[in-house]
Design an enzyme around this catalytic site. Structure first.
Site, PDB file in Angstrom:
ATOM      1  N   THR A 187     -15.461  -5.137  25.960  1.00 43.95           N
ATOM      2  CA  THR A 187     -15.348  -3.926  25.153  1.00 43.95           C
ATOM      3  C   THR A 187     -16.242  -2.812  25.698  1.00 43.95           C
ATOM      4  OG1 THR A 187     -15.392  -5.499  23.335  1.00 43.95           O
ATOM      5  CG2 THR A 187     -15.742  -3.175  22.759  1.00 43.95           C
ATOM      6  N   ARG A 215      -4.286 -10.997  16.070  1.00 46.07           N
ATOM      7  CA  ARG A 215      -5.734 -11.179  16.018  1.00 46.07           C
ATOM      8  C   ARG A 215      -6.454  -9.822  16.123  1.00 46.07           C
ATOM      9  NH1 ARG A 215     -10.372 -10.004  19.548  1.00 46.07           N
ATOM     10  NH2 ARG A 215     -11.935 -11.589  19.178  1.00 46.07           N
ATOM     11  N   VAL A 216      -7.463  -9.657  15.290  1.00 42.97           N
ATOM     12  CA  VAL A 216      -8.320  -8.463  15.347  1.00 42.97           C
ATOM     13  C   VAL A 216      -9.749  -8.956  15.539  1.00 42.97           C
ATOM     14  CG1 VAL A 216      -9.257  -6.569  13.958  1.00 42.97           C
ATOM     15  CG2 VAL A 216      -6.796  -7.030  13.933  1.00 42.97           C
ATOM     16  N   GLY A 217     -10.476  -8.297  16.431  1.00 45.35           N
ATOM     17  CA  GLY A 217     -11.860  -8.711  16.703  1.00 45.35           C
ATOM     18  C   GLY A 217     -12.866  -7.889  15.924  1.00 45.35           C
ATOM     19  N   ASP A 218     -14.081  -7.853  16.436  1.00 43.72           N
ATOM     20  CA  ASP A 218     -15.166  -7.120  15.766  1.00 43.72           C
ATOM     21  C   ASP A 218     -15.112  -5.615  15.999  1.00 43.72           C
ATOM     22  OD1 ASP A 218     -15.764  -7.842  18.551  1.00 43.72           O
ATOM     23  OD2 ASP A 218     -17.629  -6.752  18.217  1.00 43.72           O
ATOM     24  N   THR A 238     -20.637  -6.452  21.928  1.00 44.53           N
ATOM     25  CA  THR A 238     -19.580  -6.834  22.845  1.00 44.53           C
ATOM     26  C   THR A 238     -19.584  -8.366  22.924  1.00 44.53           C
ATOM     27  OG1 THR A 238     -18.737  -6.584  25.111  1.00 44.53           O
ATOM     28  CG2 THR A 238     -21.117  -6.619  24.861  1.00 44.53           C
ATOM     29  N   GLY A 239     -18.470  -8.926  23.308  1.00 41.12           N
ATOM     30  CA  GLY A 239     -18.401 -10.378  23.395  1.00 41.12           C
ATOM     31  C   GLY A 239     -17.456 -10.948  22.355  1.00 41.12           C
ATOM     32  N   GLY A 241     -15.724 -11.592  19.399  1.00 39.98           N
ATOM     33  CA  GLY A 241     -15.692 -10.864  18.135  1.00 39.98           C
ATOM     34  C   GLY A 241     -15.828 -11.747  16.916  1.00 39.98           C
TER      35      GLY A 241
END
Ligand code: GLY
Length: 327
Positions: A187, A215-218, A238-239, A241
């Site tokens: 990210t 899927r949704v991340g952070d 970052t990383g 999520g």
């Protein structure tokens, strides 16, 4: 964290604030001072060097940090060679590129888009959500319809290179489930403080490569991928999520700074929280960045290799963060 150590840090922090009204160029705001002429931008990973240049064009002319962070991350969203953000981002399991982004200014205003398809600049759509709607977050088709209504054009985000990578990945999969690896979470998160001492942040990604569809991340979640509190500081992540969401990572970093921790200490503590809340740390890369009201900055990651780009009037460079483990 050890409670005695924390109390000591808090006490030192308070003393510094109380004893520091002397310099004329320091402005006191709700007990947290900032130094004029201290504009700074930091952003995750090496591509941040290029992004910072564009943010700096705005900051160096006394522009607002919110404009700087939007302009900065847009550069990476348009870079077709970057496989984790915007155009060129690796697709999900079904071969579809879906984007997540959020933005936050110095007045707690924030906007976000998740699971957005076919739009080159999710960060600018997020800003429109922030400025033109009473909402914080739009997702999927609703976000796309909103973007079109606001004049954004549809773009094919799947480059031939990303499509080839996806086809190769598909051939190798036995269970057709996404694999975790440390290369597919980079990210771009960007934090900036301007001449007025106002902080803003932006975060944008195509997320976990070959993720499950939907899927949704952070990155679009305020408090997870990004948080800004203009009294204290800003943080981004970052990383992986999923791990970052579980601890509201960026909000945690900002709250730790509120309690008196320096950016490096706050990022370190957030990584310790990730360690505590995840049994299996294999390949679990996360990195946090923080920028406080004084322009002090730092990062910390779980695994080696995380770095961030820094630009201000004195310097323009990439900084390797401290970390917990080697790969
Ligand atoms: N940190 C980006 C993601 O997990 O989607």
């Amino acid at each position: 964290m050890d409670r005695r150590k924390f109390v000591k840090i808090s006490a030192i922090g308070s003393a510094a604030i109380v004893l520091d009204p002397s310099k004329e160029d320091k402005v006191k705001l709700n007990n947290h001072s900032f130094t004029k002429g201290n504009s700074t931008v930091i952003s995750t990973w090496k591509p941040g060097l290029e992004a910072n240049k564009f943010a700096w064009k705005i900051l160096s002319k006394n522009g607002k940090s919110i404009d700087a962070v939007e302009a900065g991350v847009r550069v990476i969203e348009s870079d077709a060679n970057n496989k984790s953000v915007g155009i060129g981002g690796l697709p999900d399991k079904n071969g579809i590129v879906t984007l997540d982004a959020c933005i936050m200014d110095h007045n707690y205003n924030c906007g976000s888009v998740a699971f957005l398809q076919d739009i080159e600049h999710p960060i600018s759509v997020a800003r429109k959500v922030m400025e033109d709607t009473p909402h914080v977050m739009l997702c999927g088709k609703g976000a796309l319809d909103f973007a079109i209504e606001k004049g954004f054009s549809k773009t094919n985000l799947l480059t031939p290179e990303a499509e080839n990578d996806w086809k190769k990945w598909k051939e190798l999969q036995t269970e057709k489930l996404p694999e975790i690896n440390h290369e597919n979470h980079d990210t771009i998160g960007m934090l900036a403080i301007d001449e007025d001492g106002d902080l803003s942040g932006a975060c944008t990604t195509s997320g976990w490569a070959y993720k499950l569809h939907g899927r949704v991340g952070d990155s679009p979640i305020i408090g997870a991928g990004l948080y800004v509190d203009n009294e204290i500081g800003a943080a981004c992540a970052t990383g992986l999520g999923e791990a970052i969401i579980k601890i509201s990572g960026s909000h945690l970093v900002v709250e730790l700074m509120r309690q008196g921790l320096k950016p490096n200490e706050a990022c370190y503590e957030a990584v310790q929280r990730i360690k505590k809340t995840n049994k299996n740390l294999k390949d679990l890369q996360v990195g946090f960045l923080a920028l406080n009201k004084k322009g002090e900055h730092a990062g910390h990651s779980m695994y080696a290799g995380f770095n961030y780009a820094l630009k201000n009037s004195k310097t323009d460079k990439l900084i390797d963060t401290k970390y917990e483990m080697e790969w």
